[in-house]
Design an enzyme around this catalytic site. Structure first.
Site, PDB file in Angstrom:
ATOM      1  CB  SER A 133      -0.889   0.014   1.252  1.00 30.63           C
ATOM      2  OG  SER A 133      -1.564   1.250   1.378  1.00 30.63           O
ATOM      3  CE1 TYR A 146      -3.587  -1.699   5.505  1.00 35.14           C
ATOM      4  CE2 TYR A 146      -3.571   0.524   4.618  1.00 35.14           C
ATOM      5  CZ  TYR A 146      -3.609  -0.839   4.425  1.00 35.14           C
ATOM      6  OH  TYR A 146      -3.673  -1.354   3.153  1.00 35.14           O
TER       7      TYR A 146
END
Length: 250
Positions: A133, A146
């Site tokens: 990501s 995250y």
């Protein structure tokens, strides 16, 4: 199936994983469709002509069973299982959520890769693709857990590439920005549909799951001596993690 390249996709019961499994099957791969939900795994496998296997990447017994089922040779591993939980500031961090993110995104990726590396080494040019990501490169408010997990996952990718130098195994990260996925934002917001919808509010054409699958398929399709270390892919409306255009494009 003899003569066909083989692939394993983790987290393939929905979202980006399902799109990757579908696209790879279209490209001629014999795909192991793995995830935790048996009904969804069997459904996806039936749709694409793949092989279903229930696997929780955080469960050592499941991972060992996957390696046994795959056997001696594997051409492509797509480490997709993972995801985000919550958007709280660090000062209000849900540590159980942080642990769950680390266990799936990081330890799960390591466990599956470790178990399948012998089979990848046995292929002509075994390929490991990790779905990372842009959160693994730039932190943002509310993304502490995250981002930390994806930063760690990125470190695993780069370390593995160094350690496998001298072998024919390719190691790549595909790092998407904003993707309107089947359940990513909804899961992150603990089922709050209004909060999940707000993530994409006003954004013209976020990435789709199929866009990411296209990137994975391209990385895997390149000649064996070509490695894409990292591919960052965002929608045009997103110039950076902190800069998203929330109005029609001109």
């Amino acid at each position: 199936m003899a003569g066909r390249p083989t692939a394993v996709v983790t987290g393939a019961s929905g979202g980006i994983g399902r799109a990757c499994a579908t696209r790879l099957a279209q490209d001629g791969y014999d795909v192991w469709v793995t995830a935790r939900r048996q009904d969804r795994v069997e459904q996806v496998a039936a749709e694409i002509g793949g092989r279903p296997l229930v696997v929780d990447v955080t469960d050592p017994e499941d991972v060992a069973r996957l390696a046994e089922a795959v056997g001696d040779r594997l051409d492509l591993l797509v480490n997709n299982a993972g995801g985000a939980l919550g958007a709280d500031p660090v000062a209000q961090a849900d540590l159980d959520g942080w642990r769950a993110m680390y266990e799936t995104n990081v330890l799960g990726t390591v466990a599956v890769t470790k178990a399948l590396l012998p089979a990848l080494r046995a292929a002509d040019h075994g390929t490991v693709v990790v779905i990372g990501s842009t959160a693994g490169a730039v932190a943002y408010e509310g993304g502490g857990g995250y981002c930390a997990a994806k930063f760690a996952e990125r470190a695993v990718v780069d370390t593995l590439r160094l350690e496998l130098n001298g072998t024919r195994v390719r190691v790549s990260e595909v790092a998407p920005g904003m993707v309107r996925s089947e359940s990513f934002a909804l899961t992150r917001m603990h089922g709050d549909e209004a909060a999940a919808a707000k993530v994409y509010e006003g954004v013209e054409q976020p990435l789709t799951e199929e866009d990411v699958a296209e990137c994975v398929a391209w990385v895997a399709s390149l000649p064996g001596h070509v490695n894409i270390d990292r591919m960052v892919v965002r929608p045009v409306a997103q110039a950076a993690a902190h800069k998203v255009h929330r109005a029609p494009l001109t």
